[in-house]
Structure formats: C-alpha cells, structure tokens
Design a protein around this motif. Structure first.
Motif, PDB file in Angstrom:
ATOM      1  N   LYS A 148       0.850  -1.191   0.000  1.00  0.00           N
ATOM      2  CA  LYS A 148       0.000   0.000   0.000  1.00  0.00           C
ATOM      3  C   LYS A 148       0.889   1.245   0.000  1.00  0.00           C
ATOM      4  O   LYS A 148       2.001   1.220   0.513  1.00  0.00           O
ATOM      5  CB  LYS A 148      -0.897   0.041   1.237  1.00  0.00           C
ATOM      6  N   ARG A 196       0.924   5.269   1.141  1.00  0.00           N
ATOM      7  CA  ARG A 196       0.281   6.347   1.907  1.00  0.00           C
ATOM      8  C   ARG A 196       0.172   7.569   0.991  1.00  0.00           C
ATOM      9  O   ARG A 196       1.156   8.051   0.455  1.00  0.00           O
ATOM     10  CB  ARG A 196       1.106   6.674   3.140  1.00  0.00           C
ATOM     11  N   LYS A 210      -3.680  12.280   4.479  1.00  0.00           N
ATOM     12  CA  LYS A 210      -4.273  12.133   5.800  1.00  0.00           C
ATOM     13  C   LYS A 210      -5.594  12.887   5.835  1.00  0.00           C
ATOM     14  O   LYS A 210      -5.682  14.016   5.348  1.00  0.00           O
ATOM     15  CB  LYS A 210      -3.328  12.699   6.857  1.00  0.00           C
ATOM     16  N   TYR A 218      -0.128  13.832   0.463  1.00  0.00           N
ATOM     17  CA  TYR A 218       1.308  13.598   0.608  1.00  0.00           C
ATOM     18  C   TYR A 218       1.992  13.555  -0.752  1.00  0.00           C
ATOM     19  O   TYR A 218       2.947  12.826  -0.944  1.00  0.00           O
ATOM     20  CB  TYR A 218       1.570  12.287   1.344  1.00  0.00           C
ATOM     21  N   GLU A 266      -6.253   3.926   7.566  1.00  0.00           N
ATOM     22  CA  GLU A 266      -5.430   3.374   8.638  1.00  0.00           C
ATOM     23  C   GLU A 266      -6.300   2.735   9.726  1.00  0.00           C
ATOM     24  O   GLU A 266      -7.282   3.332  10.177  1.00  0.00           O
ATOM     25  CB  GLU A 266      -4.611   4.525   9.222  1.00  0.00           C
ATOM     26  N   SER A 272      -4.412   8.218   8.321  1.00  0.00           N
ATOM     27  CA  SER A 272      -3.748   8.198   7.018  1.00  0.00           C
ATOM     28  C   SER A 272      -4.573   7.386   6.042  1.00  0.00           C
ATOM     29  O   SER A 272      -5.292   6.463   6.436  1.00  0.00           O
ATOM     30  CB  SER A 272      -2.357   7.572   7.139  1.00  0.00           C
ATOM     31  N   PHE A 321      -4.520   5.289   2.142  1.00  0.00           N
ATOM     32  CA  PHE A 321      -3.617   4.517   1.298  1.00  0.00           C
ATOM     33  C   PHE A 321      -4.331   4.059   0.031  1.00  0.00           C
ATOM     34  O   PHE A 321      -5.557   3.963   0.008  1.00  0.00           O
ATOM     35  CB  PHE A 321      -3.146   3.263   2.042  1.00  0.00           C
ATOM     36  N   SER A 331       7.291   7.040   0.480  1.00  0.00           N
ATOM     37  CA  SER A 331       7.232   5.759   1.186  1.00  0.00           C
ATOM     38  C   SER A 331       8.344   4.807   0.735  1.00  0.00           C
ATOM     39  O   SER A 331       8.730   3.914   1.481  1.00  0.00           O
ATOM     40  CB  SER A 331       5.869   5.099   0.983  1.00  0.00           C
TER      41      SER A 331
END
Length: 164
Positions: free
Chosen positions: A5, A7, A10, A26, A42, A80, A82, A99
């Motif tokens: 996964k 990220r 958020k 992000y 998450e 978060s 994903f 990541s």
C-alpha cells in the motif's frame, strides 16, 4: 499498513454535514487523486470507495460513497489513507515515492550515518530527515549532496559539507 500500500494523505477534518472531509495530500501531484477508486484508511480493514475529490487551496475535499453524513466521520478523522501499490502513477526516472525512501540507509562513503525517517517537502527541493540514535540530520535532496539513490541496495550515498 502493508508494504503493498502507498500512503497518499491524511484525513484531517470534516467539511460540511454530508460526509465530506478535508485531505492533506502527501504528493505534489494532486491530480492523481481523481484516478483513485479504492481507498484504505489506517486501522480500518474494509476499504472505502472514493466518490469524488476536489481541490480547495492546498487541501483536497473528498467523499466516500459509504459515508453520507458528518455523524459517520469520527472513525476516519486524523487517519492516514492509502491506495494499492498497483494504482500508483507512472514515475519518471529518478523520481521516488516518499514511502519508498523512508527506511533507506544513508552512507557517506562507507560510513553509515543514519536512516531516512521522513521527507520534508518544500518548494525548492525536498529535504531528507535522517536519524541515527538521538542524532538528526537534514540533507537537501540536491545533486551537490545526494550522489546516488540505489533502490536495489536500499541505500543512499551522500557527500556532506563540514557542519552537516
């Protein structure tokens, strides 16, 4: 989350009463969010289906098909989000996901100086936050300092100046 996964942002707070929420992305390429359908949150096992996402200043406004009012938002706020690794956008040569960089060992010559724990994104260039025990270093991701990023060996070679 599992290593398969990525990220992507958020969920920071609710927006309105109909189940919309604000996303801190992000990535600098927020246009890719429009292509994502399945989103993982998450600590929640069941994935969500992204109904839509739209730009709002430096944030995004999103809505999941499964959430239709503000009362259903608390369990996802502050979490978060994903996507499956297979949904990532096509990367250019010498372009990496944050990541993928976090966790890489950083060497100056043969000496291990630490591990990347974060990548700070600024307008001019990204800055690698490197930690070794209680020591933190910040190294700009520019050719003057970053000599080689080797994703196969999972290491970065740097050349530092005095005081870094």
């Amino acid at each position: 989350m599992e290593r398969d996964k990525i990220r992507i942002g958020k969920i920071i707070k609710s927006h309105g009463l109909k189940g919309e929420f604000k996303i801190y992305p992000y990535t600098s390429d927020v246009s890719s969010f429009k292509n994502y359908k399945t989103i993982y949150v998450e600590d929640i096992e069941t994935p969500y289906n992204l109904q839509y996402v739209k730009n709002m200043n430096n944030l995004l406004i999103g809505k999941f098909k499964e959430i239709d009012n503000i009362d259903n938002l608390p369990e996802i706020l502050g979490k978060s989000i994903f996507i499956d690794y297979s949904e990532k956008r096509q990367m250019q040569e010498d372009e990496y996901l944050i990541s993928e960089l976090v966790g890489l060992e950083v060497y100056e010559g043969d000496k291990l100086i630490g591990i990347i724990v974060d990548v700070l994104q600024y307008g001019a260039n990204d800055v690698f936050k490197i930690k070794s025990g209680s020591i933190e270093r910040f190294i700009p991701n520019v050719k003057k300092f970053i000599k080689k990023i080797d994703m196969i060996e999972k290491k970065i070679t740097v050349e530092l100046i005095e005081g870094m």
